[in-house]
Design a protein around this motif. Sequence first.
Motif, mmCIF file in Angstrom:
data_model
loop_
_atom_site.group_PDB
_atom_site.id
_atom_site.type_symbol
_atom_site.label_atom_id
_atom_site.label_comp_id
_atom_site.label_asym_id
_atom_site.label_seq_id
_atom_site.Cartn_x
_atom_site.Cartn_y
_atom_site.Cartn_z
ATOM 1 N N GLY A 168 0.807 -1.252 -0.054
ATOM 2 C CA GLY A 168 -0.053 0.157 -0.029
ATOM 3 C C GLY A 168 0.978 1.294 0.119
ATOM 4 N N GLY A 169 1.991 1.084 -0.232
ATOM 5 C CA GLY A 169 2.985 2.454 -0.272
ATOM 6 C C GLY A 169 2.785 3.112 -1.661
ATOM 7 N N ASN A 170 3.108 4.540 -1.607
ATOM 8 C CA ASN A 170 3.166 5.300 -2.614
ATOM 9 C C ASN A 170 4.502 5.446 -3.534
ATOM 10 N N PHE A 171 4.412 6.037 -4.774
ATOM 11 C CA PHE A 171 5.572 5.787 -5.551
ATOM 12 C C PHE A 171 6.932 6.378 -4.889
ATOM 13 N N THR A 172 6.803 7.587 -4.017
ATOM 14 C CA THR A 172 7.999 7.879 -3.557
ATOM 15 C C THR A 172 8.487 7.075 -2.341
#
Lengths: 168, 254
Positions: B137-141
Amino acid sequence: MMDWIDFFEKWIWFGVAAIGFAILFNVPKRTLIPIFIMAALGGSVKLVLLHWGDSLVLGTLLGAVLIGFLSIYAAHFKHSPPFVFAIPAVIPMVPGSYAYYTMKGIIKLANNSNNTDFVPLLNDTITNGFKTLFILMAIAIGVFAPMLLTRRDSAKQIKMPLLKQDKK
Amino acid sequence: MQKNQSIEIGALLLEIGALLMSAGANTNRIRLTMRRIAKSYGYKAEYLITHRAIMLTLQNPNGDLAFNQVKQTYAQVPNFMMVSGISRLSWRIVDENLSVETVWQEIERLKLLPKYPKLIILATVALACAAFCRLGGGNFTEMLIVFLASFSGLFIKQELGKKKVNPYFGVFLASFITTMICGVIGVWYPFQHDNMAFVTSVLYLIPGIPLINSISDIMDGNSLNGIIRALNGIVISFAIASGLLIAVLIFNAV
């Protein structure tokens, strides 16, 4: 519609994670594409069951069983032992975050001096710990399932439906 | 001549067993491969396979003792190309009756097979950890941070491996440094998803082969080897956990 795009994206990430481990374990080049597909399919089974049945352990078990059976097929096509395909393909299902929350909970328990916080904290920690344990067991047993069910010594002796093969 | 042949075949079987054990095959596979090859040359093989050494006794077709020796296995480096190559070779020995010299040449060829380029290993493994981050569930950064941390961590682990540092200590240091990199970046860029970067950046260290092989060894009845592998996997997990925990405590992320 958004759901399908999300699903497809996860499909790819499962495959990418498996390929990373496959290369770390130095698999033959011809097995990379089957590993990608198997990991993606196994991961999808897990996601679908998580969505419908809300059971992470059962979903992981079925995903791992699917990977186990596909690895026998792949072994016949690409002439490598089944576990060369199966081990990298199941690694994306390892419950890393549950293991982390378990450890985090244990540290919190060690530092805790408040009596009312103790019981909910213990609840969470033990639930996460057992989830980790059962998911790991489900993965290992799922990979081993085809050999367990067919009772053969080598994948070459397992007769595959829909597949022509020479007698050994 | 007969005597020399039994010595050659015994040495060959021990070498194949040691290579398979070091490359990460389960015990049952090693037993079956050794028995298959011995049988195709007309010998009867009895063996004791452990994690660190293989003991082999060969009987010639008349039932006399022909060969008896113990061989240490090599350091544990996962290498599925070797396992796959030896598996194909063992079937060729049965089908084509290869001579012992040819088999030795094939084994030397398998040992010299090129591995993947180092940069590709580092990049794909780091990308795999970034994929884990995305799945969690992490974002691209956050994925980019995980990529950088795993890349440097795996590089350090490989360098420590070359210097013959204790493998468990190497895992501990790699886990610690990986999470420290994540933590330092996290000071400027606070994570949005409950430290997902911390968790997923160390996942390249997980002992997948020992844990899965331990279950399959125990199921096959090779309980002793299964227990040894399970213990190995647990100690590696503990090393990862302690490295991760120290970094988490430093950044007070608990």
